[in-house]
Structures are given as structure tokens and as C-alpha cells.
Design an enzyme around this catalytic site. Structure first.
Site, PDB file in Angstrom:
ATOM      1  N   ASP A   1       0.828  -1.207   0.000  1.00 27.41           N
ATOM      2  CA  ASP A   1       0.000   0.000   0.000  1.00 27.41           C
ATOM      3  C   ASP A   1       0.861   1.255   0.000  1.00 27.41           C
ATOM      4  OD1 ASP A   1       0.978  -0.410   2.574  1.00 27.41           O
ATOM      5  OD2 ASP A   1      -0.971  -0.689   3.489  1.00 27.41           O
TER       6      ASP A   1
ATOM      7  N   ASN B   1      -7.359  -2.416  14.291  1.00 31.52           N
ATOM      8  CA  ASN B   1      -8.780  -2.646  13.978  1.00 31.52           C
ATOM      9  C   ASN B   1      -8.964  -3.839  13.031  1.00 31.52           C
ATOM     10  OD1 ASN B   1      -7.933  -1.701  11.515  1.00 31.52           O
ATOM     11  ND2 ASN B   1      -9.437  -0.056  11.337  1.00 31.52           N
TER      12      ASN B   1
ATOM     13  N   HIS C   1      -7.263  -4.359  10.174  1.00 31.11           N
ATOM     14  CA  HIS C   1      -7.017  -4.142   8.743  1.00 31.11           C
ATOM     15  C   HIS C   1      -5.733  -4.859   8.297  1.00 31.11           C
ATOM     16  CE1 HIS C   1      -4.744  -0.137   9.682  1.00 31.11           C
ATOM     17  NE2 HIS C   1      -3.837  -0.954   9.203  1.00 31.11           N
TER      18      HIS C   1
ATOM     19  N   GLU D   1      -9.734  -1.581   5.175  1.00 33.65           N
ATOM     20  CA  GLU D   1     -10.397  -1.280   6.438  1.00 33.65           C
ATOM     21  C   GLU D   1     -11.607  -2.193   6.637  1.00 33.65           C
ATOM     22  OE1 GLU D   1      -8.813   0.451   8.435  1.00 33.65           O
ATOM     23  OE2 GLU D   1      -8.379   2.503   7.810  1.00 33.65           O
TER      24      GLU D   1
END
Ligand code: GLP
Length: 242
Positions: free
Chosen positions: A66, A135, A137, A142
Site C-alpha cells: 500500500d 482494527n 485491517h 479497512e
């Protein structure tokens, strides 16, 4: 998923480095997918030490997961900068051979499509290093990301921007968008190796390993990966039931 849990992080890093070394010895020009972030940094440092002692990493083909939209390759927090500093230069790899997303392209959607195509042109990723966000990801997929998703531009959640603000001069400096390999793209890597350390990852790790495979926890898609090792320290493994 093959899970390795240990109290000694450096031993987990040594084992991960052994896996990369084994790959390089059998396939010197293998495609290695780099995860950025703090978790894999000691792995890259260990491989740099091995390179200094004679392990030839210079033929590896490097890609990544990414990149922030809007940051130039020279921005100290861009992932291209990270990869140049931690991987390409210390391992003696020509930066022009790396396939990395152009986060500052005029058309980030086209840059995302181009990134995915160039990985495909290489025949895919042989070994993908992965981290996990607090979280759940993976890359910048996400919660809510489809397991079929391909490389695309994504919006970052406030919690991810807050988690990554430590690298910037405050949360306002953290980009709001990124180019991210899709979950479907990541699942096509031939082999994967995840590193997760510390209490902040414990909940995400438990959901990834033991929860139902659900887009609400993007990392849980890795239950479907055909060949993945997960290296956890005791803190990150603390909420596993087994
Ligand atoms: C970032 C990256 C991910 C990385 C994750 C965990 O947001 N986009 O690829 O795996 O966060 O980072 P860290 O290892 O620093 O906790």
C-alpha cells in the site's frame, strides 16, 4: 494458518528471516511483498545484517501492499521512502526494479490499477510479509472491505489515521486516502508471513484467527490463505482461547 507463539520476539524474527533466506537461496529473484509499519522493521534489519555477512538479496524483486495518496516518494512517511531506506538500499536492490504504487500520481485510481497489473506481470507475489492494524485491517483494507477486493484507492478510518499519527506531526498530517492491494489480491500471494506483536494487536489477532471470516475483520480473510505463517509474541496472542 500455522501459528507460532513465543515470548522472545527476536527468536520470532530469526525464524521469519530464515523463511526469507530459504526463499532467496532457492529463488534468488523471487517476488517479495513488503509490509511497512513497525512490526516487520526488525525483520528487515535482520536481513540487512545477513546481507552484510554475505547473503545476496540483490536479485529479489520487491513490491509492497500500500501507499498513502498524496505523499511523494521522498516524503519521509511515504511507504516508498520506507522501502527505499529499509529494503532497497541496504539490500543492494536497484530501486527502479521495485514495483510500488505511485501515491502522488495525478490519477490515483489509474495508479492503483497499474500497480496491480505490474504485480500480475511479475507472476504474482511469492512471499508476502504482513502486519495487522489494531482494527483488524491488512494493508489498508479497512473493516467492511470485500474479500474479493482488488487493488484500489481507499479511505482511511479515523482509527487508522489515529494509530498512524505517531509517525507524523499530528493526525491532521496523516493522509485520508491510500492505494491498497485488495484482500483478493493479497489472498493470491503464494505464501504469506504475518508478524504481530504487543497488546494493541491482541483483539485483532483473536478475531483474525478464531473469529468468523468476515469483512468486518479484514485479516480474518487470511483463514482462507493457502499457505500462511503467523508469528505472535505472548502479548499479541493473549486473547486466543487455545
Ligand atoms: C499500517 C499499514 C499496514 C500495517 C499496519 C500495522 O496502517 N498500512 O500494512 O501492517 O498498519 O502497522 P504496525 O506494524 O506499525 O503496527
Amino acid at each position: 494458518m500455522r501459528i507460532t507463539i513465543g515470548s522472545d520476539r527476536s527468536r520470532l524474527i530469526t525464524q521469519a528471516a530464515d523463511a526469507v533466506e530459504e526463499l532467496v537461496r532457492t529463488t534468488p529473484d523471487a517476488v517479495l511483498g513488503i509490509a511497512t509499519g513497525s512490526s516487520p522493521e526488525p525483520l528487515y534489519a535482520e536481513l540487512t545484517t545477513r546481507a552484510e555477512r554475505g547473503l545476496d538479496l540483490s536479485h529479489l524483486r520487491i513490491t509492497c501492499l500500500d501507499e498513502y495518496v498524496g505523499l511523494s516518494a521522498d516524503h519521509p512517511q511515504s511507504y516508498r521512502h520506507y522501502i527505499r531506506e529499509h529494503v532497497l538500499l541496504p539490500w543492494g536492490i536497484d530501486p527502479s526494479t521495485a514495483v510500488l504504487p505511485e501515491g502522488d500520481a495525478a490519477d490515483p485510481d489509474a495508479a492503483a490499477a497499474d500497480f496491480e497489473q505490474r504485480i500480475r506481470d511479475w507472476g504474482g507475489v511469492d512471499l508476502q510479509i504482513l502486519g495487522v492494524g489494531p482494527n483488524g485491517h491488512i494493508a489498508f483494507n479497512e473493516p467492511g472491505s470485500s474479500f474479493d477486493s482488488r487493488t484500489r484507492t481507499v479511505s482511511l478510518t479515523p482509527s487508522t489515521r489515529a494509530a498512524n499519527a505517531r509517525f507524523f506531526d499530528g493526525i491532521d498530517e496523516v493522509p485520508t486516502r491510500a492505494i491498497s492491494q485488495g484482500i483478493g489480491t493479497i489472498l493470491e500471494s503464494k505464501r504469506a508471513l504475518m508478524l504481530a506483536f504487543g497488546t494493541a494487536k491482541a483483539e485483532a489477532v483473536a478475531a483474525m484467527v478464531e473469529g468468523p471470516a468476515s469483512p468486518e475483520v479484514p485479516a480474518s480473510a487470511l483463514q482462507r490463505h493457502p499457505d500462511i505463517d503467523v508469528h505472535l509474541d505472548d502479548e499479541a496472542a493473549a486473547q486466543l482461547s487455545a
